[in-house]
Design a protein around this motif. Structure first.
Motif, PDB file in Angstrom:
ATOM      1  N   CYS A 128     -10.343   3.974 -16.149  1.00  0.00           N
ATOM      2  CA  CYS A 128      -9.975   5.184 -16.905  1.00  0.00           C
ATOM      3  C   CYS A 128     -10.170   4.942 -18.391  1.00  0.00           C
ATOM      4  CB  CYS A 128      -8.507   5.567 -16.675  1.00  0.00           C
ATOM      5  SG  CYS A 128      -8.073   6.179 -15.041  1.00  0.00           S
ATOM      6  N   ALA A 129     -10.329   6.047 -19.134  1.00  0.00           N
ATOM      7  CA  ALA A 129     -10.399   5.974 -20.588  1.00  0.00           C
ATOM      8  C   ALA A 129      -9.745   7.205 -21.186  1.00  0.00           C
ATOM      9  CB  ALA A 129     -11.849   5.874 -21.062  1.00  0.00           C
ATOM     10  N   LEU A 130      -9.328   7.088 -22.422  1.00  0.00           N
ATOM     11  CA  LEU A 130      -8.825   8.257 -23.129  1.00  0.00           C
ATOM     12  C   LEU A 130      -9.220   8.163 -24.594  1.00  0.00           C
ATOM     13  CD1 LEU A 130      -4.947   8.168 -23.596  1.00  0.00           C
ATOM     14  CD2 LEU A 130      -6.409   6.150 -23.516  1.00  0.00           C
ATOM     15  N   ASN A 131      -9.321   9.331 -25.215  1.00  0.00           N
ATOM     16  CA  ASN A 131      -9.782   9.357 -26.590  1.00  0.00           C
ATOM     17  C   ASN A 131      -8.658   8.954 -27.555  1.00  0.00           C
ATOM     18  OD1 ASN A 131      -8.181  11.643 -26.531  1.00  0.00           O
ATOM     19  ND2 ASN A 131      -9.600  12.899 -27.726  1.00  0.00           N
ATOM     20  N   TRP A 132      -8.963   8.920 -28.832  1.00  0.00           N
ATOM     21  CA  TRP A 132      -8.045   8.360 -29.805  1.00  0.00           C
ATOM     22  C   TRP A 132      -6.743   9.142 -29.906  1.00  0.00           C
ATOM     23  CZ3 TRP A 132      -6.653  11.359 -34.000  1.00  0.00           C
ATOM     24  CH2 TRP A 132      -7.455  12.485 -34.235  1.00  0.00           C
ATOM     25  N   SER A 133      -6.801  10.450 -29.668  1.00  0.00           N
ATOM     26  CA  SER A 133      -5.572  11.241 -29.755  1.00  0.00           C
ATOM     27  C   SER A 133      -4.807  11.271 -28.436  1.00  0.00           C
ATOM     28  CB  SER A 133      -5.909  12.672 -30.166  1.00  0.00           C
ATOM     29  OG  SER A 133      -6.600  13.341 -29.122  1.00  0.00           O
ATOM     30  N   GLY A 134      -5.479  10.862 -27.360  1.00  0.00           N
ATOM     31  CA  GLY A 134      -4.846  10.933 -26.053  1.00  0.00           C
ATOM     32  C   GLY A 134      -4.995  12.286 -25.382  1.00  0.00           C
ATOM     33  N   GLY A 135      -5.691  13.204 -26.043  1.00  0.00           N
ATOM     34  CA  GLY A 135      -5.815  14.538 -25.507  1.00  0.00           C
ATOM     35  C   GLY A 135      -6.865  14.699 -24.427  1.00  0.00           C
ATOM     36  N   ALA A 138       0.839  -1.193   0.000  1.00  0.00           N
ATOM     37  CA  ALA A 138       0.000   0.000   0.000  1.00  0.00           C
ATOM     38  C   ALA A 138       0.881   1.252   0.000  1.00  0.00           C
ATOM     39  CB  ALA A 138      -0.911   0.000   1.222  1.00  0.00           C
ATOM     40  N   GLY A 139       0.467   2.220  -0.809  1.00  0.00           N
ATOM     41  CA  GLY A 139       1.246   3.434  -0.969  1.00  0.00           C
ATOM     42  C   GLY A 139       2.220   3.383  -2.123  1.00  0.00           C
ATOM     43  N   GLY A 140       2.407   2.209  -2.674  1.00  0.00           N
ATOM     44  CA  GLY A 140       3.335   2.049  -3.775  1.00  0.00           C
ATOM     45  C   GLY A 140       2.714   2.360  -5.133  1.00  0.00           C
ATOM     46  N   SER A 141       3.496   2.119  -6.172  1.00  0.00           N
ATOM     47  CA  SER A 141       3.073   2.432  -7.542  1.00  0.00           C
ATOM     48  C   SER A 141       3.304   1.242  -8.464  1.00  0.00           C
ATOM     49  CB  SER A 141       3.855   3.635  -8.082  1.00  0.00           C
ATOM     50  OG  SER A 141       3.625   4.794  -7.321  1.00  0.00           O
ATOM     51  N   LEU A 142       2.487   1.187  -9.490  1.00  0.00           N
ATOM     52  CA  LEU A 142       2.673   0.225 -10.567  1.00  0.00           C
ATOM     53  C   LEU A 142       2.328   0.901 -11.879  1.00  0.00           C
ATOM     54  CD1 LEU A 142       1.156  -3.192  -9.377  1.00  0.00           C
ATOM     55  CD2 LEU A 142       3.542  -2.727  -9.910  1.00  0.00           C
ATOM     56  N   ARG A 143       2.929   0.410 -12.939  1.00  0.00           N
ATOM     57  CA  ARG A 143       2.657   0.935 -14.269  1.00  0.00           C
ATOM     58  C   ARG A 143       2.239  -0.222 -15.156  1.00  0.00           C
ATOM     59  NH1 ARG A 143       4.618   5.712 -16.626  1.00  0.00           N
ATOM     60  NH2 ARG A 143       4.782   5.701 -18.903  1.00  0.00           N
ATOM     61  N   LEU A 144       0.989  -0.183 -15.580  1.00  0.00           N
ATOM     62  CA  LEU A 144       0.462  -1.217 -16.464  1.00  0.00           C
ATOM     63  C   LEU A 144       0.584  -0.762 -17.913  1.00  0.00           C
ATOM     64  CD1 LEU A 144      -2.805  -2.295 -14.612  1.00  0.00           C
ATOM     65  CD2 LEU A 144      -0.459  -3.067 -14.258  1.00  0.00           C
ATOM     66  N   LYS A 171      -9.342   8.821  -9.218  1.00  0.00           N
ATOM     67  CA  LYS A 171      -8.972  10.147  -9.690  1.00  0.00           C
ATOM     68  C   LYS A 171      -7.932  10.764  -8.760  1.00  0.00           C
ATOM     69  CE  LYS A 171     -12.359  11.938 -11.752  1.00  0.00           C
ATOM     70  NZ  LYS A 171     -13.673  12.562 -12.069  1.00  0.00           N
ATOM     71  N   GLY A 172      -6.908  11.328  -9.356  1.00  0.00           N
ATOM     72  CA  GLY A 172      -5.823  11.917  -8.577  1.00  0.00           C
ATOM     73  C   GLY A 172      -4.727  10.931  -8.228  1.00  0.00           C
ATOM     74  N   ARG A 173      -5.000   9.646  -8.393  1.00  0.00           N
ATOM     75  CA  ARG A 173      -3.990   8.616  -8.097  1.00  0.00           C
ATOM     76  C   ARG A 173      -3.542   7.872  -9.357  1.00  0.00           C
ATOM     77  NH1 ARG A 173      -5.269   4.307  -5.202  1.00  0.00           N
ATOM     78  NH2 ARG A 173      -7.502   4.304  -5.740  1.00  0.00           N
ATOM     79  N   PHE A 174      -4.470   7.683 -10.298  1.00  0.00           N
ATOM     80  CA  PHE A 174      -4.176   6.962 -11.532  1.00  0.00           C
ATOM     81  C   PHE A 174      -4.172   7.931 -12.710  1.00  0.00           C
ATOM     82  CE2 PHE A 174      -5.977   2.473 -10.380  1.00  0.00           C
ATOM     83  CZ  PHE A 174      -5.268   2.497  -9.191  1.00  0.00           C
ATOM     84  N   GLY A 175      -3.365   7.592 -13.713  1.00  0.00           N
ATOM     85  CA  GLY A 175      -3.358   8.368 -14.950  1.00  0.00           C
ATOM     86  C   GLY A 175      -3.258   7.441 -16.145  1.00  0.00           C
ATOM     87  N   ALA A 195       2.309   5.895 -31.767  1.00  0.00           N
ATOM     88  CA  ALA A 195       3.433   5.448 -32.601  1.00  0.00           C
ATOM     89  C   ALA A 195       3.914   4.069 -32.169  1.00  0.00           C
ATOM     90  CB  ALA A 195       4.575   6.447 -32.522  1.00  0.00           C
ATOM     91  N   LYS A 196       3.761   3.766 -30.884  1.00  0.00           N
ATOM     92  CA  LYS A 196       4.196   2.477 -30.355  1.00  0.00           C
ATOM     93  C   LYS A 196       3.039   1.529 -30.099  1.00  0.00           C
ATOM     94  CE  LYS A 196       8.333   4.347 -28.149  1.00  0.00           C
ATOM     95  NZ  LYS A 196       9.088   4.515 -26.873  1.00  0.00           N
ATOM     96  N   ASN A 197       1.819   1.978 -30.383  1.00  0.00           N
ATOM     97  CA  ASN A 197       0.632   1.147 -30.164  1.00  0.00           C
ATOM     98  C   ASN A 197       0.529   0.652 -28.723  1.00  0.00           C
ATOM     99  OD1 ASN A 197      -0.055   1.488 -32.823  1.00  0.00           O
ATOM    100  ND2 ASN A 197      -0.298  -0.689 -33.275  1.00  0.00           N
ATOM    101  N   THR A 198       0.708   1.565 -27.794  1.00  0.00           N
ATOM    102  CA  THR A 198       0.617   1.195 -26.380  1.00  0.00           C
ATOM    103  C   THR A 198      -0.264   2.168 -25.612  1.00  0.00           C
ATOM    104  OG1 THR A 198       2.607   2.453 -25.849  1.00  0.00           O
ATOM    105  CG2 THR A 198       2.897   0.113 -26.329  1.00  0.00           C
ATOM    106  N   VAL A 199      -0.895   1.640 -24.579  1.00  0.00           N
ATOM    107  CA  VAL A 199      -1.653   2.425 -23.621  1.00  0.00           C
ATOM    108  C   VAL A 199      -1.113   2.094 -22.242  1.00  0.00           C
ATOM    109  CG1 VAL A 199      -3.914   2.899 -22.633  1.00  0.00           C
ATOM    110  CG2 VAL A 199      -3.708   2.403 -25.056  1.00  0.00           C
ATOM    111  N   THR A 200      -0.954   3.100 -21.427  1.00  0.00           N
ATOM    112  CA  THR A 200      -0.353   2.926 -20.111  1.00  0.00           C
ATOM    113  C   THR A 200      -1.304   3.403 -19.026  1.00  0.00           C
ATOM    114  OG1 THR A 200       1.874   3.211 -21.002  1.00  0.00           O
ATOM    115  CG2 THR A 200       1.587   3.571 -18.653  1.00  0.00           C
ATOM    116  N   LEU A 201      -1.341   2.663 -17.951  1.00  0.00           N
ATOM    117  CA  LEU A 201      -2.075   3.079 -16.759  1.00  0.00           C
ATOM    118  C   LEU A 201      -1.063   3.220 -15.630  1.00  0.00           C
ATOM    119  CD1 LEU A 201      -4.943   3.633 -15.576  1.00  0.00           C
ATOM    120  CD2 LEU A 201      -4.892   1.275 -14.720  1.00  0.00           C
TER     121      LEU A 201
END
Length: 130
Positions: free
Chosen positions: A49-56, A14-20, A65-69, A75-81
């Motif tokens: 979470c969701a994001l649109n096709w441009s990522g904008g 708890a309190g740590g981070s991960l990147r998916l 909210k406030g903890r995840f992004g 260009a790399k065909n990747t999505v990150t959480l």
């Protein structure tokens, strides 16, 4: 069609981070809304979470909210959480999903339902210990 493969899950205190990460293949990835969902044992799958096709434009559930992004690299065909300040309640299998509706320009509020997504990854386990 889009194929999705998640990675980056694991055990964290708890309190740590991960990147998916979600690696996508398919011609339409860069034109698709992308989302992350999660499912805890005994519970229904829920929107993260969701994001649109441009990522904008991004949108995340109040619980994260406030903890995840969420971000994408077309260009790399990747999505990150990016998940920070993790709590035990974040423990779940996390799924990446792609919408078949190309170049969607509406509100991401309408992309909180899993029914909006046509393509899913196999999921990656995230476990947060107290």
């Amino acid at each position: 069609q889009v194929q999705l493969v998640e990675s980056g899950g694991g055990l964290v205190q708890a309190g740590g981070s991960l990147r998916l990460s979600c690696a996508a293949s398919g011609r339409t990835f860069s034109a698709s809304v992308m989302g992350w969902f999660r499912q805890a044992p005994g519970k229904e799958r829920e929107f993260v979470c969701a994001l649109n096709w441009s990522g904008g434009t991004t949108y995340c559930a109040d619980s994260v909210k406030g903890r995840f992004g969420i971000s994408r690299d077309n260009a790399k065909n990747t999505v990150t959480l990016q998940m920070n300040s993790l709590i035990p309640a974040d423990t779940a299998v996390y799924y990446c999903a792609a919408d078949r509706d190309l170049f969607y320009s509406g509100s991401l509020l309408f992309k909180r339902s899993q029914n909006s997504y046509d393509y899913w990854g196999q999921g990656t386990q995230v476990t947060v210990s107290s």
